[in-house]
Scaffold this motif. Structure first.
Motif, PDB file in Angstrom:
ATOM      1  N   GLY A 389       0.769  -1.238   0.000  1.00 26.12           N
ATOM      2  CA  GLY A 389       0.000   0.000   0.000  1.00 26.12           C
ATOM      3  C   GLY A 389       0.795   1.280   0.000  1.00 26.12           C
ATOM      4  O   GLY A 389       0.206   2.376   0.002  1.00 26.12           O
ATOM      5  N   VAL A 433      -7.731  -4.634  -2.554  1.00 24.73           N
ATOM      6  CA  VAL A 433      -7.482  -3.873  -1.325  1.00 24.73           C
ATOM      7  C   VAL A 433      -8.294  -4.458  -0.165  1.00 24.73           C
ATOM      8  O   VAL A 433      -7.782  -4.639   0.954  1.00 24.73           O
ATOM      9  CB  VAL A 433      -7.808  -2.389  -1.547  1.00 24.73           C
ATOM     10  N   TYR A 473      -4.472   0.962   3.061  1.00 27.14           N
ATOM     11  CA  TYR A 473      -5.538   0.271   2.336  1.00 27.14           C
ATOM     12  C   TYR A 473      -6.917   0.695   2.836  1.00 27.14           C
ATOM     13  O   TYR A 473      -7.853   0.867   2.048  1.00 27.14           O
ATOM     14  CB  TYR A 473      -5.376  -1.239   2.467  1.00 27.14           C
TER      15      TYR A 473
END
Length: 668
Positions: A389, A433, A473
């Protein structure tokens, strides 16, 4: 052989006096009776022409102006024509070899060129097989001049469906057979200057071929609003060049497809390579690649081999290995959209890298980070680390996302072969995600006093990276969900809040799984519907396939909202009826405001760091530190002058205002 004409003009044979005139002007013919001319032709514009076989010649009334300002009258001079038709107002001169079995449309220019000839039946590159990804075969695609990035992806990546593969190849082969002919064509207003051998090539209107060395068995698609340019020292065999592309400066292509508005040049060498629209390849080399839209490689020491890419930028010295020196070059891999490779990056296939990731160092074989998009992959010592991320908070990712639509060089007036989705936050990436959050949360319990690092699927993870990854995320997901919800609220603004849940309920059905199909986001359920039409024989022509993909793309917003709706109700399972606004809408909007402003702050900080004059190395080289600061500001500008930062700060205000507006409106 039948000659083709470009008008309804009633051509006629030459009169005896006209034959004598042409002979006095240095013209010869094997048989003057096989020559037909425009009824109003001015024969003064034919000189030193040798006619072989049946030829048909148009009229010459105009002049043309060449680069540099020289003006010449149209006509044919110093050329040999065999079984060729020449349209009105062409200029053909100093053809050192000959032109054979070609139909030349009006207003073309052919100067100082060697040979343009058909040597027998040709499909003009249609149906050529490219060994993409697996250099040893197994993911081959058949190219044609109507090929889309979506079809190329389906041909290569759905080989597990034998009936689909069989029918796709049959449809392409049928199309190639329909394009096969014994006569070549040069489209209207084409310019061919200083070229060598052009053999079995179909050339579209308004093309410019200048200084090419050898072109064989191919199609140069071109359009008046998107002319194609083939430049000096280019060698191409078995190829399709799409509208608006530029192939220049010694590029060498063998079994290649170059998409619309793509540029190949500066000595780039490509074999068995597919390039979708808006790609750029210079200096380096490619072999067996499936390059989706916006694939870019600019460096002399870079090799792309055996990989699938899109929206990708290859750093200098990037290399891949597809050969373990056992069973041959059979390995291949995937860098999902938006990936970059750092300078000196070496990837040993097989590997699968998640979207919008940066790959550094030596990436070992078997690396699989597809479940963690927006990440760094970093070599440290003998280990390979993933930082999940992290690119979400970097200005580089934001800059990339913004530049791709701005750099779409395709003409809106020309039908587009490739369908392109530009959203970075999509059901595809957000699905990854969402799953990554759960995976990382599950891994947090594996750390302890004696375990600051763990291994997951062959990749090393540090405890700090896991915690930060979860945070980034969550921010990305909250931002996406809020943006989608507010977009729907804006669409239905003015409607009563009572019954809002039913009002926003999606009208489209959508599967949970999405794919990135050659640069186009799409629900897998919709792709499966297309597959059924192909496998059942309902799709009878390959030309119709592109339209099916465009129909999916046109409904992207509906499909994306359907997927988002399902996820929202997975996160907020009790938010129905009267509870819809307080239990779903209000918390989603609050989280969106927090997430969007937090991510923007981190990106602003990253951009500020890049502009900062904290490091003055190389500035004010012959002066003092104060001058160095002034020099740095003059070159790099200030934080306040940065367009990206200005836009993000403007967004911060807009986000707060929009969140406040909807929170107030929904609580009335």
């Amino acid at each position: 052989m039948e000659l083709q004409t470009h008008t309804d003009t009633a051509y006629r044979r030459l009169l005896p006096a006209e034959i004598r005139q042409l002979e006095q002007q240095g013209c010869t013919a094997e048989d003057w009776q096989l020559i037909e001319v425009h009824p109003d032709i001015d024969l003064h514009h034919l000189a030193y022409v040798h006619f072989s076989g049946s030829n048909r010649i148009g009229n010459f009334q105009k002049t043309v102006t060449l680069p540099g300002g020289i003006t010449l009258h149209t006509g044919i001079r110093h050329a040999t024509l065999h079984c060729t038709t020449v349209g009105d107002d062409c200029l053909i001169a100093h053809v050192h070899g000959y032109i054979a079995h070609y139909d030349i449309a009006p207003e073309c220019i052919v100067l100082h060129t060697d040979t343009i000839a058909m040597t027998g039946p040709s499909s003009f590159g249609n149906g050529t097989e490219l060994h993409v990804l697996s250099e040893s075969g197994g993911r081959d695609i058949l190219i044609h001049d109507r090929l889309s990035a979506q079809e190329a992806y389906m041909q290569a990546m759905y080989r597990h469906d034998a009936l689909l593969t069989q029918n796709l190849r049959r449809l392409v082969s049928d199309y190639a057979a329909r394009q096969t002919g014994n006569r070549g064509k040069i489209g209207e207003s084409t310019r061919i200057l200083r070229c060598g051998l052009i053999r079995n090539v179909k050339i579209g209107p308004c093309s410019c071929l200048e200084g090419a060395v050898r072109l064989e068995n191919g199609t140069v698609c071109s359009h008046p609003d998107a002319p194609t340019f083939v430049g000096d020292l280019v060698i191409a065999r078995d190829f399709i060049l799409q509208n608006g592309c530029h192939v220049t400066d010694g590029a060498m292509l063998s079994r290649c497809y170059v998409g619309q508005a793509s540029a190949i040049g500066h000595g780039f060498s490509a074999t068995d390579s597919y390039f979708a629209c808006n790609s750029q390849a210079e200096h380096g080399e490619s072999c067996a690649i499936l390059a989706g839209p916006y694939t870019v490689t600019h460096h002399k020491s870079t090799l792309l081999i055996g990989g699938m890419f899109s929206f990708m930028n290859a750093g200098s010295g990037t290399n891949q290995s597809n050969h373990a020196y056992k069973l041959g070059p059979r390995h291949h891999g995937v860098l999902e959209r938006g990936c970059k490779t750092a300078s000196g990056c070496h990837i040993s296939w097989p590997a699968h890298i998640g979207a919008f990731s940066l790959v550094m160092g030596h990436c070992p074989p078997g690396t699989d980070s597809h479940e963690w998009p927006f990440s760094y992959l970093v070599e440290q010592g003998n280990a390979y680390y993933v930082l999940p991320g992290i690119t979400l908070r970097g200005v580089g990712t934001l800059r990339d996302i913004g530049k791709w639509p701005a750099r779409d060089r395709r003409s809106p007036r020309v039908p587009q072969t490739d369908t392109v989705s530009f959203d970075a936050f999509s059901p595809y990436t957000m699905e990854r995600v969402w799953q990554a959050i759960h995976t990382l949360e599950g891994l947090t319990g594996r750390f302890g006093e004696d375990a600051k690092e763990i291994t997951w699927n062959g990749l090393r993870l540090k405890e700090k990276s896991v915690k930060q990854g979860i945070e980034w995320y969550r921010l990305a997901l909250d931002r996406y969900l809020g943006e989608q919800l507010i977009r729907q609220l804006e669409t239905h603004e003015g409607m009563p809040s009572d019954g809002l849940c039913e009002l926003l309920r999606p009208r489209a059905a959508c599967s949970d799984r999405w794919g990135d199909i050659g640069g186009m986001w799409a629900p897998i359920s919709e792709i499966n519907d297309i597959i059924r039409t192909i496998t059942t024989g309902q799709l009878d022509r390959i030309e119709k396939l592109g339209e099916r993909f465009r129909l999916i793309h046109d409904r992207y917003d509906d499909f994306a909202w359907a997927w988002t709706w399902n996820l929202l109700h997975e996160i907020y399972p009790d938010a129905y009826g009267k509870d819809f606004i307080p239990s779903l809408c209000l918390p989603v909007i609050r989280k969106w405001e927090t997430a969007a402003t937090a991510l923007n702050r981190q990106i602003i900080a990253d951009a500020t760091k890049d502009i900062s004059t904290g490091s003055l190395a190389g500035f004010g080289i012959d002066s003092d530190e104060e001058t160095a600061v002034d020099d740095a500001v003059a070159v790099r500008g200030t934080v306040q002058q940065c367009g990206i930062i200005q836009e993000l700060e403007k967004q911060q205000t807009e986000i707060k205002e929009k969140a406040g507006y909807w929170l107030h409106k929904l609580t009335l």
